[in-house]
Write a protein that holds these residues in place. Structure first.
Motif, short mmCIF file in Angstrom:
data_model
loop_
_atom_site.label_atom_id
_atom_site.label_comp_id
_atom_site.label_asym_id
_atom_site.label_seq_id
_atom_site.Cartn_x
_atom_site.Cartn_y
_atom_site.Cartn_z
N HIS A 207 16.60 21.73 -9.92
CA HIS A 207 16.69 23.18 -10.03
C HIS A 207 15.41 23.89 -9.56
CE1 HIS A 207 20.38 22.37 -12.14
NE2 HIS A 207 19.73 21.68 -13.06
N GLN A 208 14.78 23.34 -8.54
CA GLN A 208 13.68 24.05 -7.91
C GLN A 208 14.26 25.13 -7.01
OE1 GLN A 208 10.85 21.34 -6.19
NE2 GLN A 208 10.56 20.24 -8.10
N PRO A 209 13.58 26.28 -6.85
CA PRO A 209 14.20 27.44 -6.21
C PRO A 209 14.51 27.25 -4.73
CG PRO A 209 11.86 27.81 -6.59
CD PRO A 209 12.20 26.54 -7.30
N LEU A 210 15.63 27.81 -4.29
CA LEU A 210 16.01 27.84 -2.88
C LEU A 210 15.44 29.11 -2.26
CD1 LEU A 210 17.71 26.72 -0.51
CD2 LEU A 210 19.60 28.15 -1.34
N THR A 211 14.72 28.95 -1.16
CA THR A 211 14.05 30.10 -0.55
C THR A 211 14.49 30.27 0.91
OG1 THR A 211 12.19 28.79 0.30
CG2 THR A 211 12.03 29.60 -1.98
N GLY A 212 14.04 31.36 1.50
CA GLY A 212 14.31 31.59 2.91
C GLY A 212 13.71 30.52 3.80
N LEU A 213 12.54 29.99 3.39
CA LEU A 213 11.93 28.91 4.17
C LEU A 213 12.81 27.66 4.19
CD1 LEU A 213 8.15 29.15 3.25
CD2 LEU A 213 9.21 29.60 5.46
N MET A 214 13.52 27.40 3.08
CA MET A 214 14.43 26.26 3.04
C MET A 214 15.54 26.43 4.08
SD MET A 214 15.22 23.38 1.33
CE MET A 214 14.66 23.44 -0.37
N ILE A 215 16.08 27.64 4.19
CA ILE A 215 17.14 27.91 5.16
C ILE A 215 16.59 27.79 6.59
CG2 ILE A 215 18.77 29.64 5.99
CD1 ILE A 215 18.84 30.70 3.09
N LEU B 154 0.81 -1.22 0.00
CA LEU B 154 0.00 0.00 0.00
C LEU B 154 0.85 1.27 0.00
CD1 LEU B 154 -2.76 -1.08 2.55
CD2 LEU B 154 -2.88 -1.06 0.05
N GLY B 155 1.85 1.35 0.88
CA GLY B 155 2.64 2.57 1.02
C GLY B 155 3.28 3.05 -0.27
N PRO B 156 4.07 2.20 -0.94
CA PRO B 156 4.74 2.68 -2.16
C PRO B 156 3.77 2.99 -3.29
CG PRO B 156 5.16 0.35 -1.80
CD PRO B 156 4.55 0.87 -0.55
N TRP B 157 2.68 2.23 -3.42
CA TRP B 157 1.71 2.51 -4.47
C TRP B 157 1.04 3.87 -4.23
CZ3 TRP B 157 -3.92 1.81 -3.74
CH2 TRP B 157 -4.63 2.17 -4.88
N LEU B 158 0.63 4.13 -2.97
CA LEU B 158 0.02 5.43 -2.66
C LEU B 158 0.99 6.58 -2.89
CD1 LEU B 158 -1.90 4.38 0.57
CD2 LEU B 158 -2.96 5.17 -1.56
N LEU B 159 2.27 6.36 -2.53
CA LEU B 159 3.27 7.40 -2.74
C LEU B 159 3.45 7.70 -4.22
CD1 LEU B 159 5.53 9.33 -1.86
CD2 LEU B 159 7.09 7.37 -1.89
N MET B 160 3.58 6.66 -5.05
CA MET B 160 3.78 6.89 -6.48
C MET B 160 2.56 7.58 -7.10
SD MET B 160 6.79 5.91 -6.88
CE MET B 160 7.43 5.76 -5.22
N GLU B 161 1.34 7.19 -6.65
CA GLU B 161 0.14 7.88 -7.13
C GLU B 161 0.16 9.34 -6.70
OE1 GLU B 161 -2.26 6.99 -9.04
OE2 GLU B 161 -2.24 4.80 -9.13
N GLY B 162 0.56 9.61 -5.45
CA GLY B 162 0.60 10.97 -4.97
C GLY B 162 1.62 11.83 -5.68
N LEU B 163 2.78 11.24 -6.00
CA LEU B 163 3.84 12.01 -6.67
C LEU B 163 3.41 12.45 -8.08
CD1 LEU B 163 7.07 10.06 -5.61
CD2 LEU B 163 6.39 12.38 -4.92
N GLN B 164 2.46 11.73 -8.66
CA GLN B 164 1.96 12.14 -9.98
C GLN B 164 1.21 13.47 -9.91
OE1 GLN B 164 -0.40 9.07 -11.95
NE2 GLN B 164 1.26 8.92 -13.43
N HIS B 165 0.73 13.83 -8.72
CA HIS B 165 -0.13 15.02 -8.59
C HIS B 165 0.55 16.14 -7.81
CE1 HIS B 165 -3.52 12.73 -10.19
NE2 HIS B 165 -3.16 11.75 -9.39
N THR B 166 1.86 16.06 -7.61
CA THR B 166 2.56 17.12 -6.89
C THR B 166 4.00 17.18 -7.37
OG1 THR B 166 3.02 18.02 -4.68
CG2 THR B 166 3.30 15.65 -4.96
N ASP B 167 4.70 18.27 -7.07
CA ASP B 167 6.09 18.38 -7.50
C ASP B 167 7.00 17.60 -6.57
OD1 ASP B 167 7.38 20.37 -5.42
OD2 ASP B 167 5.44 21.22 -5.98
N ALA B 168 8.24 17.37 -6.99
CA ALA B 168 9.16 16.50 -6.26
C ALA B 168 9.49 17.03 -4.87
CB ALA B 168 10.44 16.30 -7.07
N ALA B 169 9.75 18.33 -4.76
CA ALA B 169 10.13 18.89 -3.45
C ALA B 169 8.98 18.81 -2.46
CB ALA B 169 10.59 20.34 -3.62
N ARG B 170 7.78 19.22 -2.90
CA ARG B 170 6.61 19.18 -2.02
C ARG B 170 6.29 17.73 -1.63
NH1 ARG B 170 2.22 22.09 -0.33
NH2 ARG B 170 0.25 20.97 -0.19
N GLY B 171 6.35 16.82 -2.60
CA GLY B 171 6.09 15.41 -2.29
C GLY B 171 7.09 14.86 -1.29
#
Length: 344
Positions: free
Chosen positions: A258-266, A81-98
């Motif tokens: 190459h997703q942007p580095l922000t102040g929140l990342m720091i 269940l875990g990996p299947w749900l993760l792969m489905e979720g990654l299809q609907h969001t960007d890599a950093a947010r996921g």
């Protein structure tokens, strides 16, 4: 209080964290369930080859019938269940947010260990875990201000892995390579069969081999190290260190995708550094009573292992065989490992 288990937990988190953004790239060429199957097939088959090359030779405890319920939860929740749900979720969001949303796995693991399984968790550990969680939450607010379909799917995956991690902790006495191998060899082919039945074709050979190699590192080797960490730290503390995985994945996404580095990342980096520092400074020591106990795991003769050997027991400094612990009361710094899961 330091421990090699801390190193295992951190390296395990880094390997798993790097896996999410790389898997997101592979989803451009295959379906989520097919990718989940390839990842775990690579994990299981790679570890099987390792066991053929380097057998444990009596150093690790075998699985027993009483371990089957926990093994079933580990495979179903963590491998299917875990990996299947993760792969489905990654299809609907960007890599950093996921990647950052994966921080919920550590929260689920810690809460189940603390509230349901009654594992000892002190104030410093909770504060450290909250600091690490806060770091990932800062970053998860980038871009979108609402929960997406991908976010809900990844949250469900994290809940599955929280159950899986606590089941894995109950099996941490056994051979970690064998556990991870079984999980991969059962979950991988099953997910592949489901993907084929749904009409999805296998990707090109290069994509398939890349996915399998990624699975060996991010799911196979990472799980072996996580089991070793859980053996020495317990589920809650292993989960707290594993909360570094989402940040590692997000940092990797910034560097490679190459997703942007922000102040929140720091800010997140500082919060996570604070959390890890609080964990590293933990000094949990008190007088405690060891009740009589009989179990089996990899060990050497130390303060907690002063038993006599039988003629059929394996020789050597590191070995595994059923052994009995006599009652013992003493005081020293300790984690909730295999011998220190007492009540407080």
């Amino acid at each position: 209080m330091s421990s090699p288990a801390i190193i295992f937990a951190i390296v395990s988190a880094l390997l798993f964290g790097f896996g999410a953004p790389l898997a997101r790239l592979l989803l451009n060429d295959t379906s989520p369930q097919m990718l989940a199957g390839l990842l775990y097939l690579g994990s299981g088959s790679g570890l099987a080859l390792w066991r053929l090359w380097r057998p444990s030779q009596g150093q690790e405890a075998p699985l027993r019938r009483k371990d089957l319920p926990a093994l079933g939860l580990m495979v179903i929740c963590g491998g299917l269940l875990g990996p299947w749900l993760l792969m489905e979720g990654l299809q609907h969001t960007d890599a950093a947010r996921g990647s950052l949303l994966l921080n919920l796995e550590s929260v689920a693991t810690l809460l189940i260990a603390w509230l349901i399984l009654r594992e000892a968790v002190d104030r410093r550990l909770l504060l450290g875990a909250l600091a690490i969680v806060a770091g990932s939450l800062c970053l998860s607010w980038q871009g979108q201000g609402h929960a997406s379909q991908g976010g809900w799917l990844i949250t469900a995956a994290c809940l599955c892995w929280g159950i899986d991690n606590n089941a894995t902790n109950r099996l941490s006495h056994a051979d970690p390579v064998r556990l991870a191998m079984l999980k991969g060899l059962i979950a991988g082919p099953w997910n592949l069969l489901l993907a084929v039945a749904a009409g999805h074709a296998l990707p090109a050979i290069g994509i398939s081999l890349t996915a399998m190699l990624l699975g060996l590192l991010a799911y196979g080797l990472s799980l072996v190290l996580y089991i070793l960490a859980s053996r020495g730290l317990g589920a809650a503390r292993s989960a707290a260190y594993f909360a570094l995985a989402p940040f590692a994945g997000a940092a990797f996404a910034v560097a490679i995708l190459h997703q942007p580095l922000t102040g929140l990342m720091i800010l997140a980096a500082l919060l996570m550094a604070l959390g890890v520092g609080l964990h590293l400074l933990e000094d949990h020591a008190h007088e405690h009573q060891h009740e009589p106990m009989e179990h089996e795991h990899r060990h050497r003769h130390d303060e907690h292992h002063q038993h006599a050997h039988q003629p059929d027991d394996p020789p050597g400094e590191w070995h595994s065989h059923p052994h009995r612990h006599a009652p013992l009361r003493h005081s020293h710094a300790h984690y909730p490992d295999l011998h220190h899961r007492h009540r407080h």
